[in-house]
Design an enzyme around this catalytic site. Sequence first.
Site, PDB file in Angstrom:
ATOM      1  N   HIS A 324       0.807  -1.210   0.000  1.00 25.72           N
ATOM      2  CA  HIS A 324       0.000   0.000   0.000  1.00 25.72           C
ATOM      3  C   HIS A 324       0.848   1.271   0.000  1.00 25.72           C
ATOM      4  CE1 HIS A 324      -3.384  -2.621   0.899  1.00 25.72           C
ATOM      5  NE2 HIS A 324      -4.141  -1.626   0.519  1.00 25.72           N
ATOM      6  N   GLY A 325       1.940   1.249   0.716  1.00 23.74           N
ATOM      7  CA  GLY A 325       2.741   2.463   0.753  1.00 23.74           C
ATOM      8  C   GLY A 325       4.093   2.230   1.378  1.00 23.74           C
TER       9      GLY A 325
END
Lengths: 466, 368
Positions: A324-325
């Site tokens: 996701h990040g």
Amino acid sequence: MLFHSFAFVSLFAITFAVYWAVKEHRLRMGVVVIASIVFYATWNPWLIFVLLGSTSVDFFIALKLEKTPSARRRKVLMIVSIAINLGILAFFKYGNFLIHSADSVFSMLGIPLAAPAYGIILPLGISFYTFEAISYIVEVYQGKTKAVRDWLDYLLYILFFPHLIAGPIVRPHHFLPQIKQKKTFDFDRLQFGAQLFMMGLIKKAVIADNLSIIVDPVFATPGQYGSTAIWLAVLGYSAQIYCDFSGYTDMAIGVAHTLGFKLPNNFNMPYFASNIAEFWGRWHISLSTWLRDYLYIPLGGNRQGKWKTYRNLMITMVLGGLWHGAAWTFVAWGFYHGLLLVIHRAWRKSKRRIAGLVPLSVAFTFLCTCVGWVLFRAQTFSDAWLIIKRMFKPFEGKALTANEVRITLTALGVLLVAHLIGTFVNIKKIERRLAAPILGAGLAAALVIAQLLSPEDVKAFIYFQF
Amino acid sequence: MSRLLSISSSETQDDAASGVRSGRRRLALAARGRRAVAWASVLFVLASMAGGLLVDLCPLRFRFPQAAFVMAHASTGAQSPTVVLMGSSRFGIGINTDRFSASLKKYSGDDRLSGYNAAIPAGDAITFNFVLTHLLEIKCHPRIAVIEISPETVNRYVPWMKFQILRQMTRMDIIKSIPDAAKSRAMDRVFTSLFFPLFRHNVQLTDWLFTDVAEAITGRPDAGMPWVFPNPKEQMGQSNETDYFKWFKRYKVAGIQPRKFEELLGLCRSNNIQPVLVGIPVSSHHRAFYTPTVEKQYMEFVVRLQREYGCAFVDYAGRLPDTMFADHHHLNEAGNEFFSDLLAGDVVRILNLHGTNEPQQTFDNPAH
């Protein structure tokens, strides 16, 4: 380019008109590829070349792989393709993160590295199209999918603009046959696509974007706010992220329908899940099934005993969090969900099921996901900790205004009603019986509502950053 | 066997029948889809047209709250102010009405004189026309109109065109000003305002139609008044350079702004209002944009206005030191006090308002 921007509406209108005006199938697909390149290049004209480069490499490796009889060579080719894709992802997405993390570790050890900060721009949608490329090469390796002979077809599989930036992550066996299928214009499908687009537009422009105006300041300076405001912001963010991402997905699926393509569904009333495993079967379904098929099962899944199953769950979710990040808060979010899945599995295994308490289970699962969203949204661990502390230990502080409270509660109420309708009412059956004027009025009303109630600042989709 | 055959044959017939049924069903659904799309399109166009009409009818306090604020605070009839000051935020921030009125009285010796600051944020000739027309409509009839002017506000590029479309132009005004909007890079606003008025003007419309709901959903726009001094966050010579540069790029005195200035002066003439054009004070950093080409065209235009409309012109562009500015072109508190007094004195002197006390304040300006 955002789906709810006038730039996109203009691009789509031109694409739609030309696409259906052209009679030849291959030309039609070419029109979509060009539209997809324009769609991507409006954000950054140079990074389209990264995408085209990696796409070409995968295309040729897949062709080579299919022709290679040697199992060992086939495996090597697959690994090379996966390594190239993950290498590009690692460079663009995790380059700075790894440098800074190493710098922090060495600084703690008293060895300052003074690592330079490289201004690496994250190509939009890289996490999504990398997974799609990996799916393709693995399916070709497994013989589930035949290698595509036409580069244009493969380009369309990766670049198809409705799913390019934030999914749903499509699988080759699902999408590639659609590229070959001759398209015929169908008004029923057009109006169905429009319905989905409008639903997504309302979710995104009306609910998510208005909630972000309330939620963002609280997450920016949580120290100023009291427990009630914190609770409302956390609940508001839960509604915001759902409406933002599922709104995007609805719009993507709707746009695809108008061009005669079907994208997989990504959400199924996730906040009505009665346990965390069920939640992952309802939230970002295309990612969770991808992680299951390409990470969890290859790791051994649940076939190698209890502890290895737990290990596999943790690895899958931590890497899912990192996907996701590039931040430790996302890793922690993945770890937290892995832990919840392990606990759920252990609980389920011990057969301590509590029958008849489904609403309670749903509420508890929702609470657990809300706590998870704090890790997901907070800028730092200290912010996340502060928010969680204030959620569970009453604290006096700045409150939200009456209007902000009203908006948040209204959004939560709408979300609850939508979940109830989605769960207990067969909307499709009802929709099929509606007369054309009612359907038309519904579409027009949705567009009027979206225009009237959306804030002036068009906000990017949360998942665009991934 | 025959039974089997009959079953299979009936199954085949069923399949065929269901195929025909599903074919018919598909056709029916397609026809319904076509009608639904047509209904949606027609209803949406009608809703947008109604929305456009509502925007044009929208009361000032919702459509243009800053102008409504100005109208609400203007004295009317016999109490009309002697001098109305029309300008942008530069005038709004730069002139203290009380000080200006006090100085008018002091320098003229006439206690009946008063001033009223009718400045509007992002105000230009388009706005001044609008404001003066509305002031006259509510019977606020000043004797003198002090009008802000600067090279950038007579340029064909209109920095504030986007605001004017949003807050004061009717559908017809927008259509008429399309060439000006194109030159001012405001075509997106023209397009959305004409074709998607419900989106472009959503705050104003929801505010008007459902005040409570609007407050709950999108918040009420701040009228931005009364005026506050800007934080000196804009460091001189650094900030907003790109914006200012845009203002003066391909400079040409043409388009809607000069037209509106002439309309405004015509309006003043037909209502016996004496206009005074005031070249707004700006910092040395801002004056750097006033190249000789810019100055030449600007001054030619001002001279023409003076000649054709008999208006006075006082230029303060280089008369106040940089220490009196909060940013490039807005005065700070000291500048506000000084300029209010200076301007009042000049108005008295130029228009010979029974001047008994000449303005005493002088300033040793390094620029001169």
